[in-house]
Design a protein around this motif. Structure first.
Motif, PDB file in Angstrom:
ATOM      1  N   VAL A 313       0.817  -1.213   0.000  1.00  0.00           N
ATOM      2  CA  VAL A 313       0.000   0.000   0.000  1.00  0.00           C
ATOM      3  C   VAL A 313       0.855   1.270   0.000  1.00  0.00           C
ATOM      4  CG1 VAL A 313      -0.309   0.208   2.500  1.00  0.00           C
ATOM      5  CG2 VAL A 313      -2.070   1.036   0.983  1.00  0.00           C
ATOM      6  N   GLY A 314       2.068   1.185   0.589  1.00  0.00           N
ATOM      7  CA  GLY A 314       2.943   2.355   0.629  1.00  0.00           C
ATOM      8  C   GLY A 314       3.240   2.892  -0.761  1.00  0.00           C
ATOM      9  N   ILE A 315       3.345   1.982  -1.738  1.00  0.00           N
ATOM     10  CA  ILE A 315       3.642   2.401  -3.106  1.00  0.00           C
ATOM     11  C   ILE A 315       2.438   3.159  -3.689  1.00  0.00           C
ATOM     12  CG2 ILE A 315       4.053   1.528  -5.449  1.00  0.00           C
ATOM     13  CD1 ILE A 315       5.707  -0.725  -4.181  1.00  0.00           C
ATOM     14  N   VAL A 316       1.250   2.597  -3.509  1.00  0.00           N
ATOM     15  CA  VAL A 316       0.040   3.254  -4.021  1.00  0.00           C
ATOM     16  C   VAL A 316      -0.141   4.614  -3.346  1.00  0.00           C
ATOM     17  CG1 VAL A 316      -2.453   3.017  -4.333  1.00  0.00           C
ATOM     18  CG2 VAL A 316      -1.007   0.999  -4.369  1.00  0.00           C
ATOM     19  N   LEU A 317       0.139   4.624  -2.053  1.00  0.00           N
ATOM     20  CA  LEU A 317       0.020   5.845  -1.253  1.00  0.00           C
ATOM     21  C   LEU A 317       0.845   6.977  -1.862  1.00  0.00           C
ATOM     22  CD1 LEU A 317      -1.406   6.115   1.529  1.00  0.00           C
ATOM     23  CD2 LEU A 317       0.821   5.846   2.572  1.00  0.00           C
ATOM     24  N   SER A 318       2.087   6.661  -2.187  1.00  0.00           N
ATOM     25  CA  SER A 318       2.967   7.687  -2.737  1.00  0.00           C
ATOM     26  C   SER A 318       2.547   8.081  -4.148  1.00  0.00           C
ATOM     27  CB  SER A 318       4.410   7.195  -2.747  1.00  0.00           C
ATOM     28  OG  SER A 318       4.819   6.934  -1.440  1.00  0.00           O
TER      29      SER A 318
END
Lengths: 337, 255
Positions: A313-318
């Motif tokens: 999710v961290g990737i999508v978040l950024s």
């Protein structure tokens, strides 16, 4: 058209809160209804009401989707509210739990404990809180002892964050299994969360949110600057330490089951500030809802975009939050012209 | 009444104030003047407990300052600071914060607080800005809002640290008039001012600070006649009678 515009201007606040609450509920519902395996709305509702517990759809809803939605809601709210508190307490709009190393402090504490005491994972939320608190105290000490400017505090925070992150990397290099229990720890994610893993952190987050909301009035006074706050009768030092300890509890508890999700604590408070201003209670409430919505929506995207494969999710978040934040900054600049 | 008795204060490794004894009397505007770095702002901080004393004591109505709770102190003395944060909030909400020392649980501002806040805004000429965002106001308008917040605190003593800085002359005179009005109502007003003529024409008493010591504290006329201003500021200070009363002006020394 003009009629709509007048209506919108008059009821701006009401429309904003309705939209935000609606979006948050919608994201939660979508998180339960959508996924790589098709589960009908009827089956989801039946599972939530306790029916058909042994069926596959019910297991998917109860053991995979519900913990993820709850985890994302709690972590998003906690990190966004921690961001508001840290920014208001340090009078620094550039501060956030991710940038100042609060998340990394929590992460390092978790990594060390998991490496040294693999059986003590039940203590993870408490250890994460202590790590986050240590990072907050270090930043507070640096900003006080050096009389540093806002920019220096942020730079110091970046350095502290890097040191802690290097510590996490070192622990994982030496003990590769240390963070197996928390999936995607360094990028942040919810792929392995269960209700049992969320529960301790969730309790801490709920209590800390109540604590922060009850101190909203004092946060408003603190935001006026130390001298004015003091002259208004606020115990400035005590209030600041209390609020920062609550922010550390929020960030630490979120990190304990969601990993190092850095971006939420910076962009959600800023985005919400554009809509509700800087009065603490509306800003805290909007950030809690906005953070929950944002992280739940990102988690939904993370697990459905390339289903059955899943992105952390961290990737999508950024990728989603970054451009949105830049757009907000651009729009603000345009408004000043 | 606030009394400073042999007060010494400063920062770690840097003493600023030495042995200051000064009364802040009700019904009086007291101007604190002195060159940069002479300790004017430090004196305000010491009087409000913002800075630990290294010697002497500050008395509020005969009680040592440290015996008062922060809220008790905040009901007796208010401070209009020189530098401050400007949060993006409604002006009325900002002024309501002046009522913070009077709030009891659950710390919500009531109708009476709002009436007092609106009254303070009317007094400083910013009532029509009540619904505006403070962050979007001009410097002068913001000062009006901050002054209203200070007045809403409804204290016996009001300290103002360089309240006229960056303001146009109309607003500067407005602040001086408000100070005199407050004094007429029986409040004690302490102004830190850089503008000597303004200090001499507005204040009932002028306290002159020189390198952290009190050089003199007396009526404007006596301070003027003593020549202490010329010595401390290294300028010529003159007075003249005008149809509008006594006025003072400064010129380079030797002219």
């Amino acid at each position: 058209m003009k009629c709509w515009r007048t209506f919108f201007t008059r009821h701006k606040t009401g429309i904003f809160w309705t939209c935000l609450t609606g979006l948050t509920l919608l994201a939660a519902a979508a998180g339960l209804f959508l996924g790589s395996v098709a589960v009908s709305p009827g089956q989801v509702l039946l599972a939530l009401l306790g029916g058909g517990a042994q069926t596959v759809p019910a297991k998917i809803v109860l053991f995979t989707r519900l913990p993820r939605v709850l985890g994302a809601m709690l972590a998003g709210s906690a990190l966004a509210v921690a961001g508001v508190v840290i920014q208001q307490c340090l009078h620094n709009p550039l501060a956030s739990p991710g940038i100042l190393g609060v998340n990394a402090g929590a992460g390092l504490a978790v990594a060390v404990v998991c490496a040294v005491f693999p059986l003590a994972q039940g203590l993870t939320p408490v250890v994460a809180f202590l790590g986050a608190l240590g990072a907050v105290c270090l930043i507070l000490f640096l900003s006080r002892a050096t009389g540093a400017s806002r920019m220096t505090v942020v730079l110091a925070g970046v350095a502290v964050s890097n040191i802690f992150s290097a510590g996490i990397d070192a622990v994982v290099t030496l003990v590769p299994d240390a963070l197996n229990a928390v999936s995607d720890f360094r990028i942040g994610g919810f792929s392995g969360v269960t209700l049992a893993k969320i529960a301790p952190g969730g309790r801490i987050i709920s209590l800390a949110l109540l604590g922060v909301f009850s101190l909203a009035g004092r946060m408003d006074i603190l935001a006026l600057g130390d001298e004015t706050a003091h002259s208004l009768g606020l115990r400035v030092g005590r209030t600041r330490y209390l609020l920062l300890a609550l922010a550390a509890a929020l960030a630490g508890a979120a990190v304990s089951f969601a990993g190092l999700l850095g971006f939420v604590g910076l962009i959600v408070p800023h985005a919400m500030r554009r809509f509700v201003g800087e009065q603490s209670l509306p800003l805290l409430l909007a950030s809690a809802l906005g953070g929950g919505f944002f992280l739940t929506a990102c988690d939904l995207l993370a697990r459905t975009l390339f289903a059955p494969y899943e992105l952390p999710v961290g990737i999508v978040l950024s990728f989603t939050g970054g451009p949105f934040f830049l757009w907000l900054l651009y729009r603000q600049r345009g408004g000043r012209k | 009444m606030i009394r400073l008795e042999a007060v010494s204060a400063g920062y770690p490794g840097r003493p600023v104030l030495r042995d200051i004894t000064l009364d802040v009397r009700p019904g009086e505007v007291l101007a604190l003047v002195g060159p940069n770095g002479s300790g004017k702002s430090t004196l305000l901080k010491a009087a409000l407990g913002l800075l630990p004393l290294t010697g002497g004591q500050v008395l509020y109505d005969g009680l040592p300052l440290e015996k008062l709770t922060p809220r008790e102190r905040a009901r007796k003395a208010a401070l209009l600071t020189q530098s401050r944060n400007t949060p993006s909030v409604q002006a009325l909400r900002m002024v309501l914060h002046g009522r913070f020392p009077y709030l009891s649980y659950p710390r919500r501002y009531g109708r009476e607080d709002e009436a007092i806040a609106r009254g303070a805004m009317a007094r400083t000429g910013c009532l029509e800005l009540a619904g505006e965002n403070v962050a979007q106001l001009s410097g002068g308008q913001r000062q009006g809002v901050y002054l209203a917040m200070t007045l809403a605190q409804d204290t016996e003593t009001v300290f103002m640290d360089e309240p006229t800085t960056y303001l146009d002359i109309h607003r500067q005179i407005g602040i001086m008039e408000t100070s005199r009005e407050l004094a007429r109502e029986g409040k004690a007003v302490v102004l830190v001012l850089h503008d000597l003529p303004m200090a001499l024409t507005t204040a009932h008493r002028v306290a002159v600070l020189e390198a952290g010591r009190l050089a003199m504290a007396d009526t404007a006329e006596r301070v003027y006649r003593s020549g202490v201003l010329e010595r401390v500021f290294q300028v010529g200070v003159h007075r003249m009678d005008t149809p509008q009363g006594v006025q003072y002006y400064c010129v380079p020394r030797g002219l």
